[in-house]
Design an enzyme around this catalytic site. Sequence first.
Site, PDB file in Angstrom:
ATOM      1  N   ASP A   1      -7.638  -0.429   9.513  1.00  0.00           N
ATOM      2  CA  ASP A   1      -8.244   0.700  10.219  1.00  0.00           C
ATOM      3  C   ASP A   1      -8.403   0.381  11.695  1.00  0.00           C
ATOM      4  O   ASP A   1      -8.972  -0.659  12.060  1.00  0.00           O
ATOM      5  CB  ASP A   1      -9.626   1.031   9.634  1.00  0.00           C
ATOM      6  CG  ASP A   1      -9.549   1.777   8.328  1.00  0.00           C
ATOM      7  OD1 ASP A   1      -8.544   2.476   8.106  1.00  0.00           O
ATOM      8  OD2 ASP A   1     -10.488   1.664   7.526  1.00  0.00           O
TER       9      ASP A   1
ATOM     10  N   ARG B   1       0.840  -1.197   0.000  1.00  0.00           N
ATOM     11  CA  ARG B   1       0.000   0.000   0.000  1.00  0.00           C
ATOM     12  C   ARG B   1       0.878   1.252   0.000  1.00  0.00           C
ATOM     13  O   ARG B   1       1.828   1.345   0.762  1.00  0.00           O
ATOM     14  CB  ARG B   1      -0.909   0.022   1.224  1.00  0.00           C
ATOM     15  CG  ARG B   1      -1.823   1.245   1.188  1.00  0.00           C
ATOM     16  CD  ARG B   1      -2.987   1.133   2.101  1.00  0.00           C
ATOM     17  NE  ARG B   1      -3.857   2.294   1.939  1.00  0.00           N
ATOM     18  CZ  ARG B   1      -4.826   2.600   2.754  1.00  0.00           C
ATOM     19  NH1 ARG B   1      -5.080   1.822   3.781  1.00  0.00           N
ATOM     20  NH2 ARG B   1      -5.567   3.665   2.552  1.00  0.00           N
TER      21      ARG B   1
ATOM     22  N   ASP C   1      -5.852  -2.570   3.707  1.00  0.00           N
ATOM     23  CA  ASP C   1      -6.268  -1.396   4.470  1.00  0.00           C
ATOM     24  C   ASP C   1      -6.471  -1.863   5.908  1.00  0.00           C
ATOM     25  O   ASP C   1      -7.229  -2.812   6.139  1.00  0.00           O
ATOM     26  CB  ASP C   1      -7.569  -0.838   3.890  1.00  0.00           C
ATOM     27  CG  ASP C   1      -8.032   0.438   4.568  1.00  0.00           C
ATOM     28  OD1 ASP C   1      -7.197   1.144   5.163  1.00  0.00           O
ATOM     29  OD2 ASP C   1      -9.241   0.744   4.493  1.00  0.00           O
TER      30      ASP C   1
ATOM     31  N   ARG D   1      -6.904  -1.329  -3.288  1.00  0.00           N
ATOM     32  CA  ARG D   1      -5.733  -1.446  -2.414  1.00  0.00           C
ATOM     33  C   ARG D   1      -5.484  -2.895  -2.036  1.00  0.00           C
ATOM     34  O   ARG D   1      -6.399  -3.699  -1.996  1.00  0.00           O
ATOM     35  CB  ARG D   1      -5.882  -0.590  -1.163  1.00  0.00           C
ATOM     36  CG  ARG D   1      -7.109  -0.869  -0.351  1.00  0.00           C
ATOM     37  CD  ARG D   1      -7.483   0.271   0.525  1.00  0.00           C
ATOM     38  NE  ARG D   1      -7.637   1.418  -0.317  1.00  0.00           N
ATOM     39  CZ  ARG D   1      -7.801   2.664   0.094  1.00  0.00           C
ATOM     40  NH1 ARG D   1      -7.858   2.927   1.345  1.00  0.00           N
ATOM     41  NH2 ARG D   1      -7.935   3.659  -0.741  1.00  0.00           N
TER      42      ARG D   1
END
Length: 163
Positions: free
Chosen positions: A99, A83, A97, A94
Amino acid sequence: MADVLIALGGNVGDVRTTFKKAIANICGMTQAALLARSSDYTTPPWGEEDQAPFTNAVIEIETSLDPHALLFTLHKIEKRFGRDRAHETRWGPRTLDLDLIAYDDVRLDKPELTLPHPRALERAFVLVPLAEIAPDRVIAGRRVADALARLSTEGIRRLPDLD
Protein backbone atom coordinates in the site's frame (compact mmCIF):
# COMPACT_ATOMS: atom_id res chain seq x y z
CA MET A 1 12.96 12.65 -6.16
CA ALA A 2 10.01 11.82 -3.92
CA ASP A 3 10.06 10.50 -0.37
CA VAL A 4 7.56 7.63 -0.28
CA LEU A 5 6.13 5.42 2.46
CA ILE A 6 4.94 1.92 1.54
CA ALA A 7 3.21 -0.53 3.89
CA LEU A 8 3.78 -4.25 3.40
CA GLY A 9 1.47 -6.97 4.66
CA GLY A 10 0.74 -10.63 4.16
CA ASN A 11 -0.39 -13.81 5.90
CA VAL A 12 0.08 -16.60 3.32
CA GLY A 13 3.36 -18.45 2.89
CA ASP A 14 6.76 -17.33 4.19
CA VAL A 15 5.79 -13.67 4.48
CA ARG A 16 9.08 -12.42 5.90
CA THR A 17 11.05 -13.94 3.01
CA THR A 18 8.47 -12.50 0.62
CA PHE A 19 9.03 -9.05 2.18
CA LYS A 20 12.78 -9.32 1.73
CA LYS A 21 12.40 -10.26 -1.95
CA ALA A 22 9.59 -7.74 -2.55
CA ILE A 23 11.67 -4.87 -1.12
CA ALA A 24 14.52 -5.82 -3.45
CA ASN A 25 12.02 -5.83 -6.34
CA ILE A 26 10.59 -2.45 -5.31
CA CYS A 27 14.04 -0.86 -5.19
CA GLY A 28 15.16 -2.48 -8.42
CA MET A 29 12.02 -1.91 -10.48
CA THR A 30 11.52 1.69 -9.33
CA GLN A 31 15.23 2.57 -9.24
CA ALA A 32 14.60 3.66 -5.66
CA ALA A 33 16.90 4.07 -2.71
CA LEU A 34 15.76 2.33 0.46
CA LEU A 35 15.90 5.01 3.16
CA ALA A 36 14.41 3.03 6.06
CA ARG A 37 12.79 -0.31 6.86
CA SER A 38 10.80 -1.05 9.98
CA SER A 39 10.91 -4.25 11.92
CA ASP A 40 8.34 -6.89 11.05
CA TYR A 41 5.29 -7.09 13.29
CA THR A 42 2.70 -9.81 13.77
CA THR A 43 -0.78 -8.29 13.82
CA PRO A 44 -4.29 -9.61 14.27
CA PRO A 45 -6.34 -9.92 11.07
CA TRP A 46 -8.41 -6.85 10.25
CA GLY A 47 -11.74 -6.70 8.44
CA GLU A 48 -12.11 -10.43 7.77
CA GLU A 49 -11.07 -11.77 11.19
CA ASP A 50 -11.35 -15.53 10.54
CA GLN A 51 -7.85 -15.98 9.08
CA ALA A 52 -4.21 -16.27 10.11
CA PRO A 53 -2.44 -13.31 11.73
CA PHE A 54 -0.67 -10.93 9.38
CA THR A 55 2.91 -9.79 9.23
CA ASN A 56 3.28 -6.06 8.59
CA ALA A 57 6.16 -3.66 7.97
CA VAL A 58 6.77 -0.25 6.40
CA ILE A 59 9.55 1.01 4.16
CA GLU A 60 10.59 4.49 3.15
CA ILE A 61 12.07 4.91 -0.31
CA GLU A 62 13.22 7.72 -2.53
CA THR A 63 12.12 7.41 -6.16
CA SER A 64 11.73 9.51 -9.28
CA LEU A 65 8.64 7.57 -10.44
CA ASP A 66 5.38 9.49 -10.37
CA PRO A 67 2.65 8.14 -8.03
CA HIS A 68 0.68 6.33 -10.76
CA ALA A 69 3.75 4.63 -12.22
CA LEU A 70 4.81 3.62 -8.71
CA LEU A 71 1.36 2.16 -7.95
CA PHE A 72 1.43 0.22 -11.24
CA THR A 73 4.83 -1.18 -10.31
CA LEU A 74 3.69 -2.15 -6.79
CA HIS A 75 0.71 -4.03 -8.25
CA LYS A 76 3.04 -5.81 -10.69
CA ILE A 77 5.24 -6.88 -7.76
CA GLU A 78 2.22 -8.12 -5.78
CA LYS A 79 1.21 -10.25 -8.77
CA ARG A 80 4.76 -11.60 -9.08
CA PHE A 81 4.40 -12.89 -5.51
CA GLY A 82 1.04 -14.57 -6.13
CA ARG A 83 -1.54 -11.89 -5.40
CA ASP A 84 -4.60 -11.90 -7.66
CA ARG A 85 -6.53 -8.71 -6.89
CA ALA A 86 -9.33 -9.67 -9.32
CA HIS A 87 -10.21 -12.89 -7.49
CA GLU A 88 -9.46 -12.23 -3.84
CA THR A 89 -11.70 -11.59 -0.84
CA ARG A 90 -11.58 -8.02 0.42
CA TRP A 91 -9.41 -7.94 3.58
CA GLY A 92 -8.85 -11.66 3.10
CA PRO A 93 -5.70 -13.78 3.11
CA ARG A 94 -2.89 -12.71 0.79
CA THR A 95 0.72 -13.42 0.01
CA LEU A 96 1.65 -9.75 -0.34
CA ASP A 97 -0.12 -6.43 0.02
CA LEU A 98 1.74 -3.25 -0.91
CA ASP A 99 0.00 0.00 0.00
CA LEU A 100 1.23 3.42 -1.01
CA ILE A 101 0.82 5.38 2.25
CA ALA A 102 2.34 8.74 1.36
CA TYR A 103 4.18 10.26 -1.59
CA ASP A 104 5.95 13.43 -0.39
CA ASP A 105 3.09 15.75 0.61
CA VAL A 106 1.07 14.99 -2.53
CA ARG A 107 -2.70 14.99 -2.16
CA LEU A 108 -4.54 13.04 -4.82
CA ASP A 109 -8.11 11.78 -5.02
CA LYS A 110 -8.60 9.61 -8.09
CA PRO A 111 -10.60 6.36 -8.42
CA GLU A 112 -7.39 4.35 -8.78
CA LEU A 113 -5.28 6.20 -6.19
CA THR A 114 -5.87 8.36 -3.13
CA LEU A 115 -2.93 10.03 -1.42
CA PRO A 116 -2.17 10.00 1.35
CA HIS A 117 -3.75 6.59 1.95
CA PRO A 118 -7.24 7.42 3.27
CA ARG A 119 -7.25 4.90 6.14
CA ALA A 120 -3.58 4.66 7.12
CA LEU A 121 -4.00 6.88 10.18
CA GLU A 122 -6.82 4.62 11.45
CA ARG A 123 -4.87 1.37 11.35
CA ALA A 124 -2.45 0.40 14.11
CA PHE A 125 -0.98 -2.34 11.91
CA VAL A 126 0.30 0.44 9.62
CA LEU A 127 1.13 3.02 12.28
CA VAL A 128 3.15 0.79 14.64
CA PRO A 129 5.85 -0.02 12.04
CA LEU A 130 5.56 3.48 10.55
CA ALA A 131 6.12 5.11 13.96
CA GLU A 132 9.29 3.02 14.32
CA ILE A 133 10.90 4.66 11.27
CA ALA A 134 9.07 8.01 10.93
CA PRO A 135 7.30 9.03 14.17
CA ASP A 136 7.44 12.73 13.34
CA ARG A 137 6.29 12.43 9.74
CA VAL A 138 3.15 14.46 9.12
CA ILE A 139 0.50 12.74 6.99
CA ALA A 140 -2.79 14.48 6.22
CA GLY A 141 -1.96 17.11 8.85
CA ARG A 142 -1.29 14.60 11.65
CA ARG A 143 1.97 13.43 13.17
CA VAL A 144 2.34 9.62 12.91
CA ALA A 145 3.14 9.22 16.63
CA ASP A 146 0.08 11.29 17.61
CA ALA A 147 -2.21 9.26 15.35
CA LEU A 148 -0.83 6.01 16.83
CA ALA A 149 -1.34 7.26 20.41
CA ARG A 150 -5.11 7.32 19.75
CA LEU A 151 -5.30 3.64 18.70
CA SER A 152 -5.15 0.31 20.50
CA THR A 153 -2.06 -1.74 19.70
CA GLU A 154 -3.43 -4.87 21.36
CA GLY A 155 -2.17 -8.04 19.71
CA ILE A 156 0.62 -6.31 17.76
CA ARG A 157 4.06 -7.73 18.51
CA ARG A 158 7.47 -6.89 17.07
CA LEU A 159 9.09 -9.98 15.59
CA PRO A 160 12.75 -10.76 16.22
CA ASP A 161 15.13 -9.66 13.49
CA LEU A 162 16.04 -12.27 10.90
CA ASP A 163 19.72 -13.11 10.50
